[in-house]
Write a protein that holds these residues in place. Structure first.
Motif, PDB file in Angstrom:
ATOM      1  N   LYS A 108     -69.585 -28.130 128.550  1.00 12.01           N
ATOM      2  CA  LYS A 108     -70.987 -28.009 128.917  1.00 12.01           C
ATOM      3  C   LYS A 108     -71.711 -27.040 127.981  1.00 12.01           C
ATOM      4  O   LYS A 108     -72.837 -27.273 127.554  1.00 12.01           O
ATOM      5  N   LYS A 109     -70.983 -25.951 127.636  1.00  6.50           N
ATOM      6  CA  LYS A 109     -71.578 -24.966 126.740  1.00  6.50           C
ATOM      7  C   LYS A 109     -71.838 -25.566 125.362  1.00  6.50           C
ATOM      8  O   LYS A 109     -72.873 -25.342 124.752  1.00  6.50           O
ATOM      9  N   THR A 110     -70.843 -26.326 124.872  1.00  8.04           N
ATOM     10  CA  THR A 110     -70.996 -26.942 123.556  1.00  8.04           C
ATOM     11  C   THR A 110     -72.169 -27.914 123.566  1.00  8.04           C
ATOM     12  O   THR A 110     -72.974 -27.954 122.658  1.00  8.04           O
ATOM     13  N   LYS A 111     -72.244 -28.703 124.656  1.00  8.23           N
ATOM     14  CA  LYS A 111     -73.335 -29.660 124.777  1.00  8.23           C
ATOM     15  C   LYS A 111     -74.684 -28.958 124.779  1.00  8.23           C
ATOM     16  O   LYS A 111     -75.662 -29.471 124.224  1.00  8.23           O
ATOM     17  N   SER A 112     -74.725 -27.797 125.406  1.00  9.99           N
ATOM     18  CA  SER A 112     -76.007 -27.096 125.516  1.00  9.99           C
ATOM     19  C   SER A 112     -76.506 -26.627 124.154  1.00  9.99           C
ATOM     20  O   SER A 112     -77.665 -26.238 124.009  1.00  9.99           O
ATOM     21  N   LEU A 113     -75.608 -26.649 123.147  1.00  8.94           N
ATOM     22  CA  LEU A 113     -76.035 -26.197 121.816  1.00  8.94           C
ATOM     23  C   LEU A 113     -76.716 -27.300 120.995  1.00  8.94           C
ATOM     24  O   LEU A 113     -77.343 -27.019 119.986  1.00  8.94           O
ATOM     25  N   VAL A 114     -76.578 -28.544 121.465  1.00 12.81           N
ATOM     26  CA  VAL A 114     -77.196 -29.654 120.727  1.00 12.81           C
ATOM     27  C   VAL A 114     -78.698 -29.410 120.485  1.00 12.81           C
ATOM     28  O   VAL A 114     -79.170 -29.560 119.363  1.00 12.81           O
ATOM     29  N   PRO A 115     -79.454 -29.017 121.520  1.00 13.01           N
ATOM     30  CA  PRO A 115     -80.891 -28.777 121.286  1.00 13.01           C
ATOM     31  C   PRO A 115     -81.174 -27.638 120.306  1.00 13.01           C
ATOM     32  O   PRO A 115     -82.315 -27.468 119.893  1.00 13.01           O
ATOM     33  N   VAL A 116     -80.153 -26.848 119.969  1.00 13.60           N
ATOM     34  CA  VAL A 116     -80.355 -25.801 118.957  1.00 13.60           C
ATOM     35  C   VAL A 116     -79.962 -26.331 117.588  1.00 13.60           C
ATOM     36  O   VAL A 116     -80.668 -26.133 116.596  1.00 13.60           O
ATOM     37  N   LEU A 117     -78.806 -27.036 117.557  1.00 14.12           N
ATOM     38  CA  LEU A 117     -78.270 -27.459 116.267  1.00 14.12           C
ATOM     39  C   LEU A 117     -79.142 -28.504 115.579  1.00 14.12           C
ATOM     40  O   LEU A 117     -79.358 -28.432 114.374  1.00 14.12           O
ATOM     41  N   ILE A 118     -79.656 -29.463 116.341  1.00 12.21           N
ATOM     42  CA  ILE A 118     -80.448 -30.519 115.699  1.00 12.21           C
ATOM     43  C   ILE A 118     -81.696 -29.950 115.016  1.00 12.21           C
ATOM     44  O   ILE A 118     -81.895 -30.171 113.823  1.00 12.21           O
ATOM     45  N   PRO A 119     -82.523 -29.180 115.729  1.00  6.45           N
ATOM     46  CA  PRO A 119     -83.676 -28.604 115.027  1.00  6.45           C
ATOM     47  C   PRO A 119     -83.268 -27.711 113.862  1.00  6.45           C
ATOM     48  O   PRO A 119     -83.947 -27.664 112.837  1.00  6.45           O
ATOM     49  N   LEU A 120     -82.115 -27.027 114.010  1.00  2.00           N
ATOM     50  CA  LEU A 120     -81.667 -26.136 112.944  1.00  2.00           C
ATOM     51  C   LEU A 120     -81.320 -26.926 111.687  1.00  2.00           C
ATOM     52  O   LEU A 120     -81.709 -26.557 110.569  1.00  2.00           O
ATOM     53  N   PHE A 121     -80.597 -28.043 111.877  1.00  2.00           N
ATOM     54  CA  PHE A 121     -80.254 -28.879 110.733  1.00  2.00           C
ATOM     55  C   PHE A 121     -81.513 -29.446 110.078  1.00  2.00           C
ATOM     56  O   PHE A 121     -81.653 -29.435 108.860  1.00  2.00           O
ATOM     57  N   ILE A 122     -82.412 -29.939 110.923  1.00  2.00           N
ATOM     58  CA  ILE A 122     -83.639 -30.515 110.382  1.00  2.00           C
ATOM     59  C   ILE A 122     -84.369 -29.479 109.550  1.00  2.00           C
ATOM     60  O   ILE A 122     -84.815 -29.749 108.434  1.00  2.00           O
ATOM     61  N   SER A 123     -84.437 -28.281 110.085  1.00  2.00           N
ATOM     62  CA  SER A 123     -85.164 -27.241 109.360  1.00  2.00           C
ATOM     63  C   SER A 123     -84.438 -26.853 108.078  1.00  2.00           C
ATOM     64  O   SER A 123     -85.072 -26.582 107.055  1.00  2.00           O
TER      65      SER A 123
END
Lengths: 266, 284
Positions: free
Chosen positions: A195-210
């Protein structure tokens, strides 16, 4: 939270260590790190620790600031200490259930602990007193002989300096995005590992895009200024050895000789 | 109108505490927010306004002082800060950089889902929020990354609105938008306040942005609140505002020049509309 990582972050101060040529610091640090692993014995560690303390003192980086750099390796440190203590065979000092602590184990653990701490502090001191640009500049210089065998030295150095330059930016960006998602009710702390790993998706995607956007912008800016690799490129501030660098090299040699002698005879 | 929604009580916050670069971002900041207000929070870059709004949703913890939301201390150990973030919605600067979902609808329902709604309710809330920010129905199934800059920002604002906050805090929502986008966005925010009674805190460094819409202005400088009053009152201190790197709204300069030129106008008319009427009246 994320700002606690000091690795690769420059500490602004005006000191002898800061003013040294980056090549001197790089070579000195490497000699120091190697010395930690070749020689062993309590007196060697005392010498190595005092040499490092002297450098820290000269660098005017607050000691508490140096210690902060140890935080990320605290877990690895504990882990190695325990493993070494429990699984080294030898004269048994103490035994309980399936655990035995031996004299050799304690010695080994102590040596490993000292090594790791000095290793991190030593390399941290270099990155704290040298800007990333100067550091990669030094690497480029020192790796020059490799050009003969067609290693793209300049390109490697450029990539490294860009990567180093972007570490603080991306850290800040991560902090910002995490906060923004927290403001939308995200929860990074509760739940199990999945669950914790999943919760990081909304951080990682914008981070990669940026990160991609920044990379694109940077490439564009470099091309707009006619960057085309290292061939024929001159430098604004070419590296030049000064008197203090020779003194520093001399001190490193003395340290090395001292460690060799102490390691052999004490 | 007179009920205190939120009370900030002597907030002090310092960045890089204990190092050479230490600097106070908030220096004894106190104020209250009442329900249904439209507050403009103004300050130069680095005046502490972004730091302040992050405190309002407990993303930063003050070194001393505290914040009460509806009478409860939000920095208390077992206060439910997640629920607070649903009630006090914070839209960050350049919020389009935090988009991540595949479709606009799922993007906007992320917030309500985090607030504990089931999928259906969350999507209903998202649907309503997307409508409230004035996006077309075609957008729902589009990827948020395919939208234009202004539309992306609306999606991001909708994603906070979908949690149905009672206070909506927007950090520089018009930054980087073209004049038309800026006006549209400000109109949209004003409408939210007018029709739904949401309390709005609009952070900006531009007086012109807030002069038109806010009914109270808080001016920050170097981590302190310098003025906290009605717009007309605040804009009387033109010289002090300029010393802080801010300015009064353009209309106020025009009216002042007219007055200096001997035309009898009331210099307290600050919105474009009021100034126009004032000038027409004086010329008639």
């Amino acid at each position: 939270m994320i700002r606690d990582i000091t690795l690769g972050q420059y500490y602004q101060a005006d000191s002898v260590i800061h003013r040294l040529d980056p090549r001197t610091k790089l070579v000195g640090t490497m000699v120091y790190l190697v010395s930690l692993f070749i020689f062993t014995g309590p007196w060697v560690f005392v010498t190595a620790a005092s040499f490092l303390l002297l450098c820290v003192f000269l660098s005017r980086v607050p000691f508490s600031y140096m210690l902060k750099g140890l935080k990320p390796i605290l877990f690895i440190l504990m882990f190695t200490l325990v493993i070494n203590m429990l699984f080294t065979k030898g004269t048994v000092l103490f035994s309980w259930w399936k655990f035995t602590i031996t004299e050799e184990g304690l010695k080994q653990a102590g040596a490993m602990g000292f090594r790791l701490v000095l290793l991190i502090l030593g390399s941290n001191l270099m990155t704290l007193t040298t800007t990333p640009t100067r550091l990669t500049n030094a690497m480029e210089h020192l790796m020059r002989p490799l050009k003969l065998i067609r290693v793209p030295v300049h390109e490697i150095a450029m990539m490294m300096s860009i990567a180093l330059r972007f570490i603080p930016i991306l850290l800040e960006e991560t902090d910002r995005i995490m906060k923004a998602q927290l403001a939308r009710g995200a929860d990074f702390e509760s739940g199990n590992l999945i669950k914790k790993t999943k919760s990081l998706v909304p951080v990682l995607i914008p981070l990669f895009i940026s990160a991609f956007r920044r990379a694109n912008d940077l490439a564009m800016a470099m091309e707009a200024r006619c960057y085309h690799g290292g061939k024929g490129r001159t430098q604004y501030k070419p590296l030049k050895y000064k008197g203090r660098d020779f003194v520093a090299y001399f001190m490193v040699i003395i340290y090395l000789a001292g460690v060799i002698l102490i390691g052999k005879f004490l | 109108m007179n009920e205190y929604k939120l009370i900030a009580d002597h907030l002090i916050y310092e960045y890089n505490k204990g190092s050479a670069q230490a600097r106070k971002a908030l220096d004894d900041v106190s104020f209250v927010l009442r329900g249904g207000e439209f507050v403009g929070l103004i300050g130069h870059t680095g005046s502490g306004k972004s730091t302040l709004v992050q405190h309002l949703v407990a993303l930063l913890k003050p070194d001393s002082g505290t914040i009460y939301y509806e009478g409860a201390d939000i920095f208390e150990k077992d206060y439910n800060r997640k629920a607070l973030r649903g009630k006090v919605g914070l839209v960050f600067q350049y919020p389009e950089y935090q988009l991540f979902e595949e479709t606009v609808l799922s993007e906007v329902s992320y917030g309500p889902k985090n607030m504990g709604m089931d999928k259906k309710d969350a999507e209903l809330a998202a649907y309503a929020a997307i409508k409230r920010v004035g996006l077309e129905d075609e957008c729902f199934d589009q990827s948020p990354f395919d939208l234009s800059g202004g539309q992306k920002r609306r999606v991001a604002i909708a994603s906070v609105l979908a949690m149905n906050p009672e206070i909506l805090v927007l950090d520089e929502p018009t930054a980087g938008l073209d004049p038309a986008g800026r006006t549209e966005l400000l109109d949209m925010i004003t409408e939210l306040k007018e029709t739904e009674g949401i309390t709005i805190v609009l952070v900006s460094h531009s007086m012109d942005d807030v002069a038109e819409v806010a009914n109270r202005i808080i001016v920050m400088d170097k981590g302190k609140i310098v003025y906290d009053a009605e717009p007309v009152e605040v804009f009387r201190h033109t010289a002090e505002l300029e010393a802080m790197g801010l300015a009064a709204p353009q209309m106020s300069y025009v009216l002042r020049d007219l007055k200096a030129a001997g035309i009898d106008v009331n210099v307290d008319a600050i919105t474009l509309k009021a100034a126009k009427e004032e000038i027409l009246r004086a010329l008639a």
